[in-house]
Design an enzyme around this catalytic site. Structure first.
Site, short mmCIF file in Angstrom:
data_model
loop_
_atom_site.label_atom_id
_atom_site.label_comp_id
_atom_site.label_asym_id
_atom_site.label_seq_id
_atom_site.Cartn_x
_atom_site.Cartn_y
_atom_site.Cartn_z
N GLU A 284 0.89 -1.17 0.00
CA GLU A 284 0.00 0.00 0.00
C GLU A 284 0.91 1.21 0.00
O GLU A 284 1.40 1.64 1.05
CB GLU A 284 -0.90 0.00 1.25
CG GLU A 284 -1.86 -1.16 1.34
CD GLU A 284 -3.03 -1.08 0.37
OE1 GLU A 284 -3.19 -0.05 -0.31
OE2 GLU A 284 -3.78 -2.07 0.30
N CYS B 242 -2.52 9.11 2.37
CA CYS B 242 -2.15 8.53 1.06
C CYS B 242 -3.19 8.93 0.02
O CYS B 242 -2.88 9.04 -1.17
CB CYS B 242 -2.05 7.02 1.17
SG CYS B 242 -3.50 6.27 1.94
P1 NAD Z 1 8.10 5.54 4.62
O1 NAD Z 1 8.17 4.78 3.33
O2 NAD Z 1 9.18 6.47 4.93
O3 NAD Z 1 8.03 4.50 5.85
C1 NAD Z 1 6.98 3.56 5.96
C2 NAD Z 1 7.44 2.39 6.81
O4 NAD Z 1 8.39 1.62 6.07
C3 NAD Z 1 8.15 2.81 8.09
O5 NAD Z 1 7.80 1.90 9.11
C4 NAD Z 1 9.63 2.67 7.72
O6 NAD Z 1 10.48 2.46 8.82
C5 NAD Z 1 9.59 1.45 6.81
N1 NAD Z 1 10.67 1.37 5.81
C6 NAD Z 1 11.15 2.35 5.04
N2 NAD Z 1 12.07 1.87 4.18
C7 NAD Z 1 12.17 0.54 4.42
C8 NAD Z 1 12.97 -0.50 3.88
N3 NAD Z 1 13.85 -0.29 2.91
N4 NAD Z 1 12.82 -1.75 4.38
C9 NAD Z 1 11.92 -2.00 5.36
N5 NAD Z 1 11.15 -1.05 5.92
C10 NAD Z 1 11.28 0.21 5.46
O7 NAD Z 1 6.67 6.27 4.64
P2 NAD Z 1 6.12 7.34 5.69
O8 NAD Z 1 6.79 8.64 5.48
O9 NAD Z 1 6.07 6.75 7.05
O10 NAD Z 1 4.59 7.45 5.21
C11 NAD Z 1 4.16 8.21 4.13
C12 NAD Z 1 3.99 7.38 2.89
O11 NAD Z 1 3.13 6.25 3.13
C13 NAD Z 1 3.32 8.17 1.77
O12 NAD Z 1 3.93 7.85 0.55
C14 NAD Z 1 1.88 7.65 1.80
O13 NAD Z 1 1.19 7.82 0.58
C15 NAD Z 1 2.11 6.21 2.12
N6 NAD Z 1 0.91 5.59 2.67
C16 NAD Z 1 0.21 4.77 1.84
C17 NAD Z 1 -0.98 4.21 2.29
C18 NAD Z 1 -1.80 3.33 1.39
O14 NAD Z 1 -2.70 2.67 1.90
N7 NAD Z 1 -1.55 3.30 0.10
C19 NAD Z 1 -1.43 4.46 3.60
C20 NAD Z 1 -0.66 5.30 4.42
C21 NAD Z 1 0.51 5.86 3.93
#
Ligand code: NAD
Length: 523
Positions: free
Chosen positions: A275, A309
């Protein structure tokens, strides 16, 4: 700021949640495994509230050892849990819902403090958890397969669904409870165990959730290893992603994160449920009822300070209405109350951190260089607490440029004009992401085209409803760079199960499929 700001703080919320640890500790546990906290005071992260940048304490960071211990405990719990009849598992989920409902307000306030959301949105987020429990409870009596007509005499052909094992859940900061709950409640009802790696920006919500669920599991004699939390950044997420005992990794976050983990999970033949980021558009057609469209645009664009998102990023307005729509939006934006989300009058809280603020400023500069005109906003707010507060911005663009191809996770709305519906749909679809989309129209033909195969290419396509604020009953998720995952309602439960196809012969002959005649001597 209004006088209604109660200014509650973490220790008050912790006392409402009956979590002693929150009141006592300066170092939050690095992990919570099978009902036990694990600490790490040599490797930690400072945690603060986006409201005023005041420190909440230090978060111990889990290492691979803790992640592997959580997965092993979860696997053992799964082996027992899968033998529970699903409706009996449903009773545990029902009890979780009752506990969540009893603590709804305190949980919402924790979201306010950690993520900076306004309270009504935070309450909505907790309500999603309760709704998902209700959904999962019903689902516990509907985990059904198929009986298919067999081509062979005296044969039955069946499909059954079985749990997968340990589901790894990685979540983003902006929905610190709901997204995990979508995954966890369905994963549990299907007979799985869950290891959760929450965002390092919102770790206390995760601790509160695991605390609450662990108590219910204990009260019902369910294995407490069914839910563990491992805290930390991408490194900790990586340990979960690479663990071969985790058949499904459900990851919510940026497209960049999804691009990193999807090939890693696939390389070990695991499954991922992604997601990822959106870049959502809303079309205002000539027949649109603006009394509906304008509030929907504003809520979608500035709700959660543009950090959903599904937040509205691109507004595509028929050329005959563009002046009026822009002018009315600017007028509404001038009335938005920006500030401390604990204040009942506030509609727009802070951005999560300074990086998000800088990113928004950079994107505004880039858009102006591309010929965009800043109609309103974009200024850092002064006179509010020391957080990352910004005026939501609207930029009118001459065309869809490169800056509009990426998701800017902030209240930044680009406006474009169009002449034909085909052109508007093409603009809607011309970005890499495919999460949410909407059209405001009173023309049935336009509405039908927009949601048809010729229309929006997004996972969510709405008519006279904004891009954000989905209900849990439908399957939620997006296409293209949004990752293709579907969570929450409808048949999303199937993502947490494996399919077993069974052929049963109840006859006295051994006919082969497709009429194959394979004669062997048995004497
Ligand atoms: P982010 O990608 O920085 O982090 C999300 C999660 O992934 C965190 O727990 C982070 O520690 C982990 N993470 C990051 N890189 C990783 C890797 N290489 N390996 C394993 N884990 C990793 O996102 P954010 O800033 O926390 O949230 C915002 C983003 O999330 C936006 O792009 C938003 O659109 C998206 N989002 C999508 C949905 C959806 O349902 N499509 C819902 C909520 C948020």
């Amino acid at each position: 700021m209004s006088a209604q700001n109660t200014g509650y703080r973490l220790n008050q919320v912790a006392s409402d949640l009956h979590i002693d640890q929150f009141q006592r500790e300066e170092f939050w546990p690095a992990a919570y495994i099978a009902g036990h906290a694990r600490h790490n005071v040599s490797h930690y992260l400072a945690v603060s509230s986006p409201i005023d940048c005041v420190s909440h304490g230090h978060l111990g960071l889990a290492c691979t050892v803790e992640v592997n211990a959580a997965v092993t405990a979860a696997h053992e719990a799964f082996l027992a849990w899968r033998t529970w009849p699903a409706p009996k598992r449903g009773l545990v989920i029902k009890a979780i819902a009752q506990q969540v409902a009893a603590q709804k307000h305190a949980l919402a306030r924790l979201i306010v403090l950690e993520a900076g959301k306004i309270e009504t949105e935070a309450c909505g987020e907790v309500q999603e958890w309760i709704d998902l429990c209700d959904f999962a409870l019903g689902q516990s009596r509907q985990l059904h397969g198929l009986v298919i007509a067999s081509e062979r005499e005296s044969h039955n052909l069946l499909e059954q669904w079985h749990p997968l094992g340990v589901v790894g859940v990685i979540t983003a900061f902006n929905f610190p409870i709901a997204v995990w709950a979508w995954n966890a409640m369905l994963a549990l009802i299907c007979g799985n165990a869950v290891v959760w790696k929450p965002s390092e920006k919102t770790p206390l919500c995760a601790l509160a959730c695991v605390h609450l669920v662990s108590q219910v599991l204990q009260q019902h004699g369910a294995p407490v290893g069914l839910l563990s939390v491992v805290q930390g950044d991408a490194t900790v997420g990586q340990a979960l992603v690479q663990n071969p005992l985790v058949p499904l990794v459900s990851a919510t976050g940026s497209t960049r994160m999804g691009q990193a983990i999807a090939p890693q999970v696939a390389a070990r033949f695991g499954r991922s449920l992604l997601e990822l980021g959106g870049n959502n558009a809303l079309i205002v057609a000539p027949s649109a009822d603006l009394s509906l469209a304008l509030p929907a645009i504003v809520f979608s664009a500035v709700g959660t300070c543009g950090q959903r998102c599904t937040s509205l990023r691109r507004l595509i307005v028929h050329h005959s209405l563009i002046e009026q729509v822009c002018q009315q939006l600017c007028q509404i934006y001038s009335t938005l109350v920006i500030g401390d989300p604990r204040d009942a009058a506030t509609l727009v809280g802070p951005l999560i951190d300074g990086i998000a603020l800088q990113n928004m400023k950079n994107k505004i500069e880039e858009a102006i260089l591309d010929g965009g005109v800043l109609l309103t906003g974009g200024q850092v707010r002064v006179g509010v607490p020391v957080g990352h507060y910004v005026q939501p911005a609207i930029i009118q663009m001459p065309r869809q440029t490169r800056v509009m191809m990426e998701e800017t996770f902030a209240p930044l709305l680009f406006v474009l004009s169009y002449r034909t519906l085909d052109e508007a749909i093409a603009l809607n679809n011309a970005v890499p992401q495919g999460l949410s989309s909407a059209i405001f129209t009173q023309d049935q033909r336009e509405a039908a085209i927009f949601i048809s195969a010729l229309g929006s290419d997004c996972g969510l396509a709405n008519v006279n409803v904004g891009t954000s604020g989905a209900e849990i009953g439908g399957a939620f998720g997006g296409e293209k760079a949004t990752g293709g995952g579907r969570e929450s309602g409808s048949d999303a439960w199937k993502n947490y199960m494996r399919r077993s196809t069974n052929t049963i012969n109840y006859g006295a002959q051994l006919p082969l499929a497709q009429g194959v005649d394979f004669k062997i001597k048995t004497e």
